[in-house]
Design a protein around this motif. Structure first.
Motif, PDB file in Angstrom:
ATOM      1  N   ARG A 119       0.810  -1.228   0.000  1.00  0.00           N
ATOM      2  CA  ARG A 119       0.000   0.000   0.000  1.00  0.00           C
ATOM      3  C   ARG A 119       0.838   1.270   0.000  1.00  0.00           C
ATOM      4  N   ARG A 120       2.061   1.169   0.474  1.00  0.00           N
ATOM      5  CA  ARG A 120       2.912   2.347   0.597  1.00  0.00           C
ATOM      6  C   ARG A 120       4.358   1.891   0.519  1.00  0.00           C
ATOM      7  N   LEU A 121       5.174   2.683  -0.127  1.00  0.00           N
ATOM      8  CA  LEU A 121       6.609   2.430  -0.181  1.00  0.00           C
ATOM      9  C   LEU A 121       7.342   3.628   0.387  1.00  0.00           C
ATOM     10  N   VAL A 122       8.454   3.373   1.023  1.00  0.00           N
ATOM     11  CA  VAL A 122       9.342   4.441   1.446  1.00  0.00           C
ATOM     12  C   VAL A 122      10.680   4.253   0.758  1.00  0.00           C
ATOM     13  N   ALA A 123      11.388   5.331   0.608  1.00  0.00           N
ATOM     14  CA  ALA A 123      12.742   5.309   0.057  1.00  0.00           C
ATOM     15  C   ALA A 123      13.541   6.331   0.852  1.00  0.00           C
ATOM     16  N   LYS A 124      14.783   6.009   1.092  1.00  0.00           N
ATOM     17  CA  LYS A 124      15.639   6.914   1.856  1.00  0.00           C
ATOM     18  C   LYS A 124      16.859   7.257   1.014  1.00  0.00           C
ATOM     19  N   ASP A 143       8.558  14.005  -0.244  1.00  0.00           N
ATOM     20  CA  ASP A 143       9.366  14.140   0.953  1.00  0.00           C
ATOM     21  C   ASP A 143       8.434  14.110   2.159  1.00  0.00           C
ATOM     22  N   THR A 144       8.674  13.208   3.092  1.00  0.00           N
ATOM     23  CA  THR A 144       7.822  13.108   4.285  1.00  0.00           C
ATOM     24  C   THR A 144       8.191  14.138   5.336  1.00  0.00           C
ATOM     25  N   GLY A 145       9.327  14.800   5.170  1.00  0.00           N
ATOM     26  CA  GLY A 145       9.804  15.734   6.175  1.00  0.00           C
ATOM     27  C   GLY A 145      10.641  15.057   7.251  1.00  0.00           C
ATOM     28  N   ASP A 146      10.696  13.742   7.214  1.00  0.00           N
ATOM     29  CA  ASP A 146      11.497  12.997   8.191  1.00  0.00           C
ATOM     30  C   ASP A 146      12.917  12.831   7.672  1.00  0.00           C
ATOM     31  N   ALA A 147      13.846  12.914   8.581  1.00  0.00           N
ATOM     32  CA  ALA A 147      15.245  12.656   8.277  1.00  0.00           C
ATOM     33  C   ALA A 147      15.882  12.061   9.528  1.00  0.00           C
ATOM     34  N   HIS A 148      16.809  11.179   9.335  1.00  0.00           N
ATOM     35  CA  HIS A 148      17.492  10.570  10.472  1.00  0.00           C
ATOM     36  C   HIS A 148      18.855  10.072  10.041  1.00  0.00           C
ATOM     37  N   LEU A 149      19.702   9.804  11.014  1.00  0.00           N
ATOM     38  CA  LEU A 149      21.006   9.250  10.715  1.00  0.00           C
ATOM     39  C   LEU A 149      20.847   7.785  10.333  1.00  0.00           C
ATOM     40  N   ARG A 150      21.577   7.389   9.316  1.00  0.00           N
ATOM     41  CA  ARG A 150      21.526   6.010   8.843  1.00  0.00           C
ATOM     42  C   ARG A 150      22.947   5.564   8.554  1.00  0.00           C
ATOM     43  N   TYR A 151      23.269   4.386   9.038  1.00  0.00           N
ATOM     44  CA  TYR A 151      24.625   3.877   8.839  1.00  0.00           C
ATOM     45  C   TYR A 151      24.851   3.500   7.380  1.00  0.00           C
ATOM     46  N   SER A 152      26.016   3.840   6.887  1.00  0.00           N
ATOM     47  CA  SER A 152      26.438   3.470   5.538  1.00  0.00           C
ATOM     48  C   SER A 152      27.784   2.772   5.646  1.00  0.00           C
ATOM     49  N   GLU A 158      27.681   6.987   9.995  1.00  0.00           N
ATOM     50  CA  GLU A 158      26.303   7.391   9.786  1.00  0.00           C
ATOM     51  C   GLU A 158      26.270   8.686   8.985  1.00  0.00           C
ATOM     52  N   ALA A 159      25.195   8.835   8.225  1.00  0.00           N
ATOM     53  CA  ALA A 159      24.978  10.064   7.461  1.00  0.00           C
ATOM     54  C   ALA A 159      23.487  10.370   7.496  1.00  0.00           C
ATOM     55  N   LEU A 160      23.141  11.629   7.343  1.00  0.00           N
ATOM     56  CA  LEU A 160      21.747  12.038   7.378  1.00  0.00           C
ATOM     57  C   LEU A 160      21.024  11.569   6.119  1.00  0.00           C
ATOM     58  N   ALA A 161      19.867  10.922   6.315  1.00  0.00           N
ATOM     59  CA  ALA A 161      19.063  10.417   5.205  1.00  0.00           C
ATOM     60  C   ALA A 161      17.654  10.981   5.304  1.00  0.00           C
ATOM     61  N   HIS A 162      17.115  11.427   4.178  1.00  0.00           N
ATOM     62  CA  HIS A 162      15.737  11.909   4.102  1.00  0.00           C
ATOM     63  C   HIS A 162      14.825  10.753   3.698  1.00  0.00           C
ATOM     64  N   VAL A 163      13.595  10.802   4.195  1.00  0.00           N
ATOM     65  CA  VAL A 163      12.625   9.751   3.907  1.00  0.00           C
ATOM     66  C   VAL A 163      11.599  10.278   2.911  1.00  0.00           C
ATOM     67  N   TYR A 164      11.411   9.534   1.827  1.00  0.00           N
ATOM     68  CA  TYR A 164      10.402   9.831   0.818  1.00  0.00           C
ATOM     69  C   TYR A 164       9.401   8.687   0.823  1.00  0.00           C
ATOM     70  N   ALA A 165       8.168   8.945   0.401  1.00  0.00           N
ATOM     71  CA  ALA A 165       7.137   7.903   0.394  1.00  0.00           C
ATOM     72  C   ALA A 165       6.216   8.082  -0.801  1.00  0.00           C
ATOM     73  N   ILE A 166       5.558   6.990  -1.153  1.00  0.00           N
ATOM     74  CA  ILE A 166       4.526   7.017  -2.189  1.00  0.00           C
ATOM     75  C   ILE A 166       3.376   6.142  -1.711  1.00  0.00           C
ATOM     76  N   ASP A 167       2.165   6.676  -1.817  1.00  0.00           N
ATOM     77  CA  ASP A 167       0.953   5.945  -1.468  1.00  0.00           C
ATOM     78  C   ASP A 167       0.497   5.207  -2.714  1.00  0.00           C
ATOM     79  N   LEU A 168       0.539   3.900  -2.699  1.00  0.00           N
ATOM     80  CA  LEU A 168       0.227   3.112  -3.890  1.00  0.00           C
ATOM     81  C   LEU A 168      -1.261   2.957  -4.138  1.00  0.00           C
TER      82      LEU A 168
END
Length: 185
Positions: A119-124, A143-152, A158-168
């Motif tokens: 129903r929904r996908l996210v991408a960072k 852009d969901t407005g959410d961002a958080h540190l994510r390990y790479s 860690e680096a800051l990653a933005h969260v994007y989403a799509i409502d399917l």
């Protein structure tokens, strides 16, 4: 599971892909853009990567450009569980960036996710990856407005990653809406 697009053939990895994968996975620029874990750089690790079991609700595809001189590995794209959400991720080999392959494959996988009942996908994406912002937005993500540190692993930190989403469930592609759909949205 196989998907054909205008220029690409999306398919699971096969043992015959080993040399193509190693060539791509060994690029430092490629490893830096991988979100969570580094991709395998040895023949044994790449073979294990290809052989790992896959959940059919979360397919992963290698993108191969079709051509008269044979297929060429362009990148990878797939779905995976991430907590309570379904995350889509993709990568493009350095030689093929900026040619629209990521968008073409991402749109195909979004449709596949819809078919699978997601129903929904996210991408960072990491904040220093402007190309991913353009691809995600062109594919209908917001852009969901959410961002958080994510390990790479590729960055080793860690680096800051933005969260994007799509409502399917809402609509297919923004440019494909009819006037009636736009009024009811």
């Amino acid at each position: 599971m196989f998907v054909r697009t205008e220029r690409l053939f999306l398919r699971p990895g096969w043992p015959e892909d080993l040399d193509d994968l190693l060539e791509t996975f060994r690029e430092d620029a490629f490893q830096r853009t991988v979100a969570v874990s580094a991709m395998p750089r040895t023949r044994e690790a790449a073979r294990a990567y290809l052989d790992r079991p896959r959940d059919p609700r979360f397919p992963h595809f290698f993108m191969y450009r079709r051509g008269t001189q044979g297929a060429k590995l362009v990148g990878g794209v797939g779905l995976g569980p991430h907590g309570d959400e379904v995350e889509v991720g993709y990568w493009i080999a350095a030689a093929f960036r900026g040619q629209g392959y990521a968008l073409e494959a991402l749109r195909a996988v979004v449709e596949q996710a819809r078919t699978l009942g997601h129903r929904r996908l996210v991408a960072k994406h990491f904040t220093d990856n402007d190309a991913s912002v353009r691809v995600l937005e062109a594919a209908g993500f917001h852009d969901t407005g959410d961002a958080h540190l994510r390990y790479s692993a590729g960055r080793g930190e860690e680096a800051l990653a933005h969260v994007y989403a799509i409502d399917l469930e809402r609509r297919r592609w923004p440019h494909m809406e009819s006037p009636d759909e736009m009024l009811s949205a």
